[in-house]
Design a protein around this motif. Structure first.
Motif, mmCIF file in Angstrom:
data_model
loop_
_atom_site.group_PDB
_atom_site.id
_atom_site.type_symbol
_atom_site.label_atom_id
_atom_site.label_comp_id
_atom_site.label_asym_id
_atom_site.label_seq_id
_atom_site.Cartn_x
_atom_site.Cartn_y
_atom_site.Cartn_z
ATOM 1 N N CYS A 32 3.222 3.668 6.715
ATOM 2 C CA CYS A 32 3.122 5.101 6.975
ATOM 3 C C CYS A 32 2.554 5.854 5.770
ATOM 4 O O CYS A 32 1.881 6.857 5.929
ATOM 5 N N GLU A 33 2.806 5.353 4.567
ATOM 6 C CA GLU A 33 2.199 5.971 3.381
ATOM 7 C C GLU A 33 0.675 5.841 3.441
ATOM 8 O O GLU A 33 -0.047 6.769 3.095
ATOM 9 N N LEU A 34 0.188 4.704 3.915
ATOM 10 C CA LEU A 34 -1.258 4.547 4.108
ATOM 11 C C LEU A 34 -1.776 5.528 5.154
ATOM 12 O O LEU A 34 -2.855 6.101 4.996
ATOM 13 N N GLY A 35 -1.011 5.706 6.231
ATOM 14 C CA GLY A 35 -1.393 6.681 7.261
ATOM 15 C C GLY A 35 -1.440 8.092 6.696
ATOM 16 O O GLY A 35 -2.353 8.861 7.000
ATOM 17 N N ARG A 36 -0.467 8.434 5.855
ATOM 18 C CA ARG A 36 -0.434 9.759 5.224
ATOM 19 C C ARG A 36 -1.666 9.950 4.345
ATOM 20 O O ARG A 36 -2.336 10.983 4.396
ATOM 21 N N ARG A 37 -2.001 8.941 3.559
ATOM 22 C CA ARG A 37 -3.177 9.023 2.689
ATOM 23 C C ARG A 37 -4.475 9.129 3.509
ATOM 24 O O ARG A 37 -5.401 9.844 3.132
ATOM 25 N N ALA A 38 -4.521 8.403 4.624
ATOM 26 C CA ALA A 38 -5.702 8.469 5.489
ATOM 27 C C ALA A 38 -5.892 9.888 6.020
ATOM 28 O O ALA A 38 -7.000 10.429 5.989
ATOM 29 N N LEU A 39 -4.812 10.504 6.497
ATOM 30 C CA LEU A 39 -4.915 11.876 7.022
ATOM 31 C C LEU A 39 -5.272 12.858 5.910
ATOM 32 O O LEU A 39 -6.125 13.738 6.091
ATOM 33 N N LEU A 40 -4.630 12.728 4.754
ATOM 34 C CA LEU A 40 -4.945 13.621 3.633
ATOM 35 C C LEU A 40 -6.416 13.496 3.226
ATOM 36 O O LEU A 40 -7.068 14.496 2.912
ATOM 37 N N SER A 41 -6.953 12.276 3.259
ATOM 38 C CA SER A 41 -8.345 12.068 2.846
ATOM 39 C C SER A 41 -9.339 12.719 3.796
ATOM 40 O O SER A 41 -10.498 12.910 3.443
ATOM 41 N N GLN A 42 -8.884 13.079 4.995
ATOM 42 C CA GLN A 42 -9.771 13.697 5.982
ATOM 43 C C GLN A 42 -9.513 15.189 6.148
ATOM 44 O O GLN A 42 -9.975 15.810 7.096
ATOM 45 N N GLY A 43 -8.729 15.768 5.243
ATOM 46 C CA GLY A 43 -8.504 17.210 5.263
ATOM 47 C C GLY A 43 -7.362 17.668 6.138
ATOM 48 O O GLY A 43 -7.262 18.856 6.438
ATOM 49 N N TYR A 44 -6.491 16.764 6.549
ATOM 50 C CA TYR A 44 -5.334 17.155 7.354
ATOM 51 C C TYR A 44 -4.244 17.702 6.448
ATOM 52 O O TYR A 44 -4.037 17.204 5.339
ATOM 53 N N GLN A 45 -3.562 18.716 6.924
ATOM 54 C CA GLN A 45 -2.383 19.222 6.237
ATOM 55 C C GLN A 45 -1.221 18.365 6.728
ATOM 56 O O GLN A 45 -0.939 18.317 7.922
ATOM 57 N N VAL A 46 -0.569 17.673 5.810
ATOM 58 C CA VAL A 46 0.465 16.710 6.176
ATOM 59 C C VAL A 46 1.821 17.237 5.740
ATOM 60 O O VAL A 46 1.988 17.691 4.614
ATOM 61 N N ASP A 47 2.786 17.172 6.649
ATOM 62 C CA ASP A 47 4.138 17.626 6.295
ATOM 63 C C ASP A 47 4.853 16.548 5.478
ATOM 64 O O ASP A 47 4.471 15.388 5.491
ATOM 65 N N CYS A 76 5.970 4.572 12.140
ATOM 66 C CA CYS A 76 5.878 3.174 11.730
ATOM 67 C C CYS A 76 7.223 2.483 11.918
ATOM 68 O O CYS A 76 8.247 2.969 11.428
ATOM 69 N N LEU A 77 7.193 1.368 12.621
ATOM 70 C CA LEU A 77 8.408 0.598 12.887
ATOM 71 C C LEU A 77 8.195 -0.833 12.414
ATOM 72 O O LEU A 77 7.172 -1.460 12.723
ATOM 73 N N GLY A 78 9.163 -1.351 11.683
ATOM 74 C CA GLY A 78 9.062 -2.704 11.160
ATOM 75 C C GLY A 78 9.171 -3.751 12.246
ATOM 76 O O GLY A 78 9.813 -3.544 13.272
ATOM 77 N N ASN A 79 8.502 -4.891 12.010
ATOM 78 C CA ASN A 79 8.649 -6.065 12.866
ATOM 79 C C ASN A 79 8.529 -7.310 11.992
ATOM 80 O O ASN A 79 8.432 -7.201 10.762
ATOM 81 N N ASP A 80 8.525 -8.494 12.582
ATOM 82 C CA ASP A 80 8.513 -9.746 11.816
ATOM 83 C C ASP A 80 7.248 -9.916 10.969
ATOM 84 O O ASP A 80 7.269 -10.608 9.957
ATOM 85 N N ASP A 81 6.154 -9.303 11.376
ATOM 86 C CA ASP A 81 4.873 -9.466 10.682
ATOM 87 C C ASP A 81 4.535 -8.297 9.759
ATOM 88 O O ASP A 81 3.418 -8.210 9.270
ATOM 89 N N GLY A 82 5.431 -7.368 9.555
ATOM 90 C CA GLY A 82 5.162 -6.190 8.736
ATOM 91 C C GLY A 82 5.639 -4.949 9.450
ATOM 92 O O GLY A 82 6.823 -4.662 9.486
ATOM 93 N N ALA A 83 4.687 -4.226 10.049
ATOM 94 C CA ALA A 83 5.040 -3.005 10.778
ATOM 95 C C ALA A 83 3.983 -2.697 11.819
ATOM 96 O O ALA A 83 2.828 -3.108 11.694
ATOM 97 N N VAL A 84 4.391 -1.961 12.823
ATOM 98 C CA VAL A 84 3.448 -1.425 13.806
ATOM 99 C C VAL A 84 3.401 0.071 13.587
ATOM 100 O O VAL A 84 4.439 0.735 13.493
#
Length: 150
Positions: A32-47, A76-84
């Motif tokens: 989810c931190e990667l998702g946050r960075r992705a949105l921030l990099s595109q000009g999204y205001q992130v809470d 983001c939810l954890g699973n056996d292979d990391g997260a979805v």
């Protein structure tokens, strides 16, 4: 009068091959931190909400009389292979609508009088809202997340 529209749930397929999810090798919080960075990099205001639930907003103005707000939620939810990472985007459309007001005053012996008062009061009014269902949109979003992951 026209017949009511068919219920939209009739077309809901609940497909197992969903465009709304991305498998990450990271744990749920890191994904989810990667998702946050992705949105921030595109000009999204992130809470600054929960680390495993990210919400970003961005406004667009396609013309002088309308505004579109795109809200993206990533969970983001954890699973056996990391997260979805599950993504959902909501598009809200607003249009500029002219409004009018009236003014009222009391006159002794006559009572209350209300007169129309025209002015240039304009407001943005919500005219529609829908979930973005375009798989290509989510492929672009998750490709950016994947690029940040490597």
């Amino acid at each position: 009068s026209s017949p009511p529209p068919k219920p939209v749930y009739h077309t809901e397929t609940f497909n197992t091959d969903s465009p709304f999810q991305y498998q990450s090798s990271k744990n749920a919080a890191d994904a989810c931190e990667l998702g946050r960075r992705a949105l921030l990099s595109q000009g999204y205001q992130v809470d600054d909400g929960k680390p495993q639930a990210i919400r970003g907003e961005k406004y667009f103005q396609p013309n002088n009389n309308s505004v579109v707000k795109l809200t993206i939620t990533l969970v983001c939810l954890g699973n056996d292979d990391g997260a979805v990472m599950y993504g959902n985007a909501l598009q809200t459309r607003f249009e500029l609508k002219a409004g009018s007001a009236s003014t009222g005053f009391s006159v002794a012996g006559v009572g209350s009088i209300s007169l129309p008062w025209t002015g240039d009061k304009e407001n943005l009014v919500k005219v529609g809202e829908e979930t973005v269902a375009d798989p290509a949109f989510y492929r672009r979003l998750f490709a950016l997340v994947e690029a940040l992951e490597s």
